[in-house]
Write an enzyme that holds these catalytic residues in place. Structure first.
Site, PDB file in Angstrom:
ATOM      1  CB  CYS A 106     -22.006  -7.811  -6.314  1.00  0.00           C
ATOM      2  SG  CYS A 106     -20.486  -7.324  -5.468  1.00  0.00           S
ATOM      3  CB  CYS A 109     -15.981   4.901   6.914  1.00  0.00           C
ATOM      4  SG  CYS A 109     -17.743   4.540   6.855  1.00  0.00           S
ATOM      5  CB  CYS A 165     -26.426  -7.368  -3.179  1.00  0.00           C
ATOM      6  SG  CYS A 165     -26.177  -6.682  -1.528  1.00  0.00           S
ATOM      7  CB  CYS A 211     -20.552  -6.567   2.509  1.00  0.00           C
ATOM      8  SG  CYS A 211     -20.211  -7.790   1.218  1.00  0.00           S
ATOM      9  CB  CYS A 227     -22.343   4.950   1.158  1.00  0.00           C
ATOM     10  SG  CYS A 227     -21.082   6.249   1.223  1.00  0.00           S
ATOM     11  CB  CYS A 281     -21.844  -1.551  -0.300  1.00  0.00           C
ATOM     12  SG  CYS A 281     -21.867  -1.858  -2.081  1.00  0.00           S
ATOM     13  CG  ASP A 302      -2.033   0.953   1.203  1.00  0.00           C
ATOM     14  OD1 ASP A 302      -2.452   1.297   0.097  1.00  0.00           O
ATOM     15  OD2 ASP A 302      -2.485   1.384   2.264  1.00  0.00           O
ATOM     16  CB  CYS A 352     -19.349   0.154   2.023  1.00  0.00           C
ATOM     17  SG  CYS A 352     -17.545   0.144   1.991  1.00  0.00           S
ATOM     18  CB  CYS A 358     -14.760   8.057   0.612  1.00  0.00           C
ATOM     19  SG  CYS A 358     -14.398   6.614   1.621  1.00  0.00           S
TER      20      CYS A 358
END
Length: 314
Positions: free
Chosen positions: A188, A241, A191, A248, A198, A194, A133, A244, A214
């Site tokens: 997914c 946060c 659905c 799920c 939000c 998420c 990252d 989302c 976000c």
């Protein structure tokens, strides 16, 4: 080389599990054609906000052979961070689960370095570089390419077996290996939990997140004042946060991690709303000395707390 070509991946994956990773997959290093137009469009629309680093080194971001000379294989790993317990005071400002313990950059890097050392000592004389990252690597794209999951509508990687509460890391090596051919299909379906959940409407379309809206971006990446247009929409989030991910259905599969470094400071989860409001710099340093929360610094956390306070009083 100490193992037959077909056996190399098996031994690497076995070692990855021994080191505490919950999943490991291998893909051939090369250009990410499918991600190119998606990344360009996202950047052209300014959805990266102040994250200018996202617009730099675009070719390197799409092609790991430009990041590491002689790159032949990308080894992707997942490390679970789902906690055993949450914050006790339901009225207290909420921090993201990933920030409860020690900064994941250090934990993941240490394990990846151990995996690289194992490959070099036990499998083949090779060179490699670890990525967590902090370099232009599209980690979710590589993990999906290695068959570790699919990219969900919230743009997180989702695993059929593990949900999405995990960190992703890569080890790029100049060792030729059989890549995983398995591609996980998108589960997914229809659905939209998420997207619906939000509070700032940051998921502007399925598979597209406008970082500027976000809560994670606002409370961590943004250096100046928080967006006044989002007042009253932070759902008491002070650092990061998980909304989302919390909603799920695939995270019903999440099981607590067993990584000692991710255990929170003994006082952290017990903090009351009042404790957060009155937090001074010395308590901040005590609680978050080795945590990812250090990224926002004490002043940034106080800014976020004040924003939440203004929310509740308006």
């Amino acid at each position: 080389m100490k193992f037959d070509q077909s056996q190399i991946a098996i031994h690497i994956k076995k070692k990855a599990l021994e080191l505490g990773f919950i999943s490991c997959g291998i893909s051939r290093a090369g250009y990410l054609n499918e991600e190119k137009s998606r990344l360009e469009k996202w950047l052209q629309n300014g959805m990266n906000g102040e994250m200018n680093y996202m617009s730099r080194n675009q070719e390197k971001r799409l092609d790991p052979t430009l990041l590491f000379d002689g790159a032949k294989s990308v080894i992707s790993v997942l490390l679970n961070y789902f906690p055993k317990e949450g914050q006790e005071d339901s009225a207290a400002p909420i921090i993201s689960k990933y920030a409860y313990g020690k900064d994941y950059h250090f934990v993941l890097k240490e394990k990846l370095n151990a995996l690289l050392e194992y490959i070099q000592n036990e499998i083949a004389d090779c060179n490699g570089r670890t990525f967590v990252d902090s370099a232009p690597v599209l980690d979710k794209a590589w993990a999906a390419k290695a068959g570790l999951g699919w990219i969900g509508k919230n743009t997180n990687l989702i695993s059929v077996e593990h949900g999405s509460f995990f960190f992703i890391g890569e080890l790029i090596v100049d060792l030729e290996m059989e890549p995983d051919e398995k591609i996980v299909s998108n589960h997914c379906g229809n659905c939209t939990r998420c997207i619906d959940a939000c509070p700032t409407n940051a998921i502007v379309a399925p598979y597209v997140v406008d970082a500027r809206r976000c809560i994670s971006y606002q409370t961590i990446e943004l250096k100046g004042d928080l967006d006044e247009n989002l007042k009253g929409k932070f759902a008491n989030r002070v650092f990061g946060c998980d909304i989302c991910q919390d909603v799920c259905p695939w995270n019903l599969k999440s099981e607590p991690h067993n990584e000692p470094d991710f255990e929170p400071h003994p006082r952290l989860l017990k903090l009351s709303n009042k404790d957060w409001e009155e937090m001074d710099k010395s308590l901040f340093n005590e609680l978050f000395r080795k945590s990812a929360v250090k990224r926002t610094k004490y002043e940034g956390l106080k800014r976020n707390l004040q924003f939440l306070k203004d929310d509740s009083s308006s």
